[in-house]
Write an enzyme that holds these catalytic residues in place. Structure first.
Site, short mmCIF file in Angstrom:
data_model
loop_
_atom_site.label_atom_id
_atom_site.label_comp_id
_atom_site.label_asym_id
_atom_site.label_seq_id
_atom_site.Cartn_x
_atom_site.Cartn_y
_atom_site.Cartn_z
N HIS A 440 1.12 -1.13 0.14
CA HIS A 440 0.00 -0.02 -0.03
C HIS A 440 1.07 1.25 0.11
O HIS A 440 0.63 2.13 -1.00
CB HIS A 440 -0.96 -0.04 1.19
CG HIS A 440 -1.91 1.17 1.22
ND1 HIS A 440 -3.21 1.33 1.04
CD2 HIS A 440 -1.57 2.50 1.94
CE1 HIS A 440 -3.56 2.29 1.34
NE2 HIS A 440 -2.73 3.17 1.57
N GLU A 441 1.76 1.45 0.89
CA GLU A 441 2.69 2.46 0.86
C GLU A 441 3.37 2.54 -0.28
O GLU A 441 3.98 3.73 -0.53
CB GLU A 441 3.63 2.41 2.30
CG GLU A 441 2.83 2.49 3.41
CD GLU A 441 1.40 3.49 3.62
OE1 GLU A 441 1.76 4.47 3.06
OE2 GLU A 441 0.63 3.22 4.65
N HIS A 444 1.64 4.53 -2.81
CA HIS A 444 1.64 6.04 -2.64
C HIS A 444 3.29 6.45 -3.22
O HIS A 444 3.28 7.54 -3.80
CB HIS A 444 1.65 6.25 -1.18
CG HIS A 444 0.43 6.40 -0.74
ND1 HIS A 444 -0.82 7.10 -1.31
CD2 HIS A 444 -0.29 5.79 0.50
CE1 HIS A 444 -1.82 6.98 -0.61
NE2 HIS A 444 -1.54 6.18 0.53
N HIS A 447 3.71 6.64 -6.81
CA HIS A 447 2.62 7.80 -7.32
C HIS A 447 3.68 9.00 -7.29
O HIS A 447 3.51 10.12 -8.23
CB HIS A 447 1.54 7.90 -6.52
CG HIS A 447 0.42 8.64 -7.13
ND1 HIS A 447 -0.60 9.15 -6.45
CD2 HIS A 447 0.38 9.23 -8.56
CE1 HIS A 447 -1.44 9.99 -7.41
NE2 HIS A 447 -0.67 10.11 -8.37
#
Length: 649
Positions: A440-441, A444, A447
């Protein structure tokens, strides 16, 4: 190409910050008074100043979160008023605003920067009378102080508590790695210490056999930082006042001005529809759990502090599976290497260890090369420690963009988690949930790191609407359940034996175990947050609102002492006020994109991954996410994909 992470002197940091801000004031004053109204002479240098300030201040705010001490707290708290004052001056600089309004932008990116700047000036009160402007400045300063107070109160309360268990039978049946982590010698006797740090707290709540100790831990966790009640009242009052000053009916209405969702009803309708879809299945899930607890241990009054424990036991009986079976296969170092290999393969990049200064011995840094060319840097700080705030997050530091001199800057980011630390006997081993968190991290991080925009204000995660910023993180985490992905790094930490097909199937099979209860919990948080900011709630009204929402969303009544809101850092110490719904809102995009990119053989369709990198990641905040999505796949995201992801009937 990159900044080195270091702070020379914490004691003098606020003074150095003040010097930098005064230098920037002088440059801004020169820009404002000049005759120039060209984008390159006004907005380009202003973005350079934003980057300069971020490069200087981020190391302190980061250090205060990951190596918290009296020194970092003092420097941070003394810096906040300086930043707040500077931010308010900038936001209410009428002459600069009038100049920016005259600018004509050529490129699409520059047009977005211009539109965002004008919008943000208006939302900061640039058109207000002088008295109200002064009040806006006071509010901004006070809010930044209160947000920090909330976070610090929570950290202090978390660190202040410990549960000492003297009898070995009260840890019987727990995973050996958790027992080892808790084991201590006091006066020559072996005891087991559990704290409110997440790895320790969850270990006992999930596996701890003594119901009274679970209750005690749960009570300590849900009553942390009672002084935050007063902080919450002040934060809510100030946010409401700020919204009213700007002509909005509420803070929720004000917040939507910069979001993907356009109307308050759209958000509430979405959340209620999700709750309605999940409710029947959630009731069945809870009924099954109650029956199991009664059958297993004669528990007729299942409580909140029993849920994780019996859920884990039921999962083991139902699927012949629990976290202890997979944990030995997820050694932190191997999982991280596997994740980097996967990202490399999918997006045509390579990671090479970087020998650079960091803030702690366990931090690992890597340089990123895109088609052989240096393109970014990433730091991983993955283990829990006392001076680190709980949770997991990605923090951006440097940004990819081209400055006013034509020089290209490269991006860097920090990924922070709180996994079980390495001990003398065991390496850091991850629960599968932890693997999902790391993915998940990383979603980020890429991105931000894969941003290719020329304009700093819309590059990476900059300028991305808050309620879609979770899309890339949720998108990547979905792949952490796929066998084709897991087998790349799932090897037993002692024997080296690869994780079996059977265990990988169990992970996938149990993914949506109690999914409906999980959705209701997220909807509860989201409704509480959003409704809390639709009006002004104070004192007992805050709890009354939460209780009212729980009538629909909480099938198991929490005890009256539970003060969840005192620890709801996302909205009171983070940026999620009136925006917690973003997790589910963005999940529509991430679920839809996941099914589009899923490949059962390799885990990922490489051609689609290329498009995802090119259309979604590379463009950052240059365009609305819905527009980027449409360009990538030629259609809108389908809400039904979210229900499909959770396998809700």
């Amino acid at each position: 190409m990159f900044q080195n992470f270091h702070i020379d002197n914490l004691e003098h940091f606020p003074k150095a910050l003040d010097t930098l801000l005064n230098k920037q004031r002088s440059i801004i004053d020169t820009i404002t008074k000049s005759e120039d109204t060209s984008y390159d002479k006004v907005l380009k240098p202003l973005q350079d100043l934003d980057e300069e300030l971020g490069l200087f201040f981020t190391p302190l705010s980061h250090l205060n979160s990951v190596m918290n001490s009296d020194e970092t707290q003092k420097a941070y708290e003394e810096s906040l008023p300086l930043l707040s004052k500077f931010g308010s001056e900038m936001a209410q600089n009428v002459a600069l605003f009038k100049k920016i309004e005259q600018i004509k932008a050529d490129s699409d990116e520059a047009k977005t920067v211009l539109n965002h700047d004008i919008r943000d000036f208006v939302l900061s009160g640039v058109n207000l009378p002088e008295k109200e402007k002064k009040r806006m400045e006071e509010i901004s300063l006070k809010l930044s102080e209160l947000s920090n107070n909330f976070s610090q109160n929570l950290l202090d309360a978390t660190n202040a508590y410990e549960l000492i268990i003297k009898d070995a039978k009260d840890v019987e049946g727990m995973p050996q790695s958790d027992i080892d982590a808790a084991k201590e010698e006091i006066d020559g006797k072996t005891v087991y210490k559990f704290t409110l740090q997440i790895p320790s707290y969850l270990a006992y709540m999930t596996y701890g056999p003594n119901r009274e100790y679970r209750k005690e831990l749960s009570r300590a966790y849900s009553t942390r930082a009672p002084q935050n009640a007063e902080v919450i009242d002040q934060i809510l009052a100030l946010k409401n006042e700020k919204a009213k000053l700007l002509g909005f009916e509420s803070y929720a209405q004000y917040a939507l001005e910069t979001r993907d969702a356009s109307k308050e009803e759209d958000v509430l309708d979405f959340l209620y529809a999700l709750a309605d879809a999940a409710l029947p299945q959630a009731k069945n899930e809870l009924s099954e759990l109650k029956t199991f607890a009664q059958k297993t241990d004669g528990i007729t009054d299942l409580a909140g502090h029993d849920v994780a424990y019996y859920s884990e036991k039921l999962k083991k009986e139902k699927f012949n599976f629990d976290d202890t079976m997979t944990k030995p296969y997820f050694e932190q170092a191997k999982v991280l290497k596997g994740l980097l290999d996967i990202v490399s393969e999918l997006f045509g990049v390579t990671f090479k260890p970087a020998d650079v200064p960091t803030w702690h011995a366990c931090v690992k840094a890597f340089d990123i090369f895109d088609n052989g060319v240096l393109s970014g840097r990433i730091y991983f700080d993955l283990e829990a420690r006392k001076e680190k705030r709980g949770g997991a997050w990605m923090n951006d530091w440097e940004t990819h963009y081209i400055d006013r001199e034509g020089k290209t800057h490269l991006a860097s980011a920090f990924v922070v988690c709180n996994f079980s630390p390495t001990t003398d006997t065991t390496p850091s081993l991850l629960r599968h949930d932890d693997v999902v968190t790391l993915f998940h991290e990383m979603g980020h991080a890429i991105h931000h790191l894969f941003g290719k925009c020329k304009e700093r204000s819309v590059s990476g995660i900059n300028g991305v609407a808050w309620d879609v910023v979770e899309f890339p993180s949720q998108f990547l985490e979905n792949f952490a359940y796929e066998a084709a992905i897991l087998k790349r790094f799932g090897f037993h930490y002692e024997s080296g034996e690869p994780i079996s097909q059977e265990l990988m199937s169990k992970i996938k099979e149990t993914k949506n175990y109690q999914a409906a209860l999980g959705i209701l919990r997220q909807v509860e948080f989201s409704l509480f947050d959003f409704k809390l900011h639709q009006d002004l709630y104070q004192g007992e009204e805050v709890q009354a609102l939460l209780d009212n929402i729980r009538e629909k969303t909480s099938l198991l009544k929490p005890p009256s002492y539970n003060k969840f809101q005192h620890g709801f850092a996302h909205i009171f110490a983070g940026g999620y006020a009136a925006g917690y719904y973003s997790y589910k809102w963005a999940e529509v995009l991430s679920a839809d994109a996941f099914f589009e990119c899923l490949d059962n053989k390799d885990g990922f369709d490489k051609e689609k991954a290329k498009g995802y990198k090119e259309y979604i990641l590379a463009n950052g905040g240059a365009k609305e996410m819905s527009e980027l999505y449409q360009k990538w796949l030629g259609r809108k995201a389908d809400v039904k994909s979210l229900i499909k992801l959770y396998e809700i009937d």
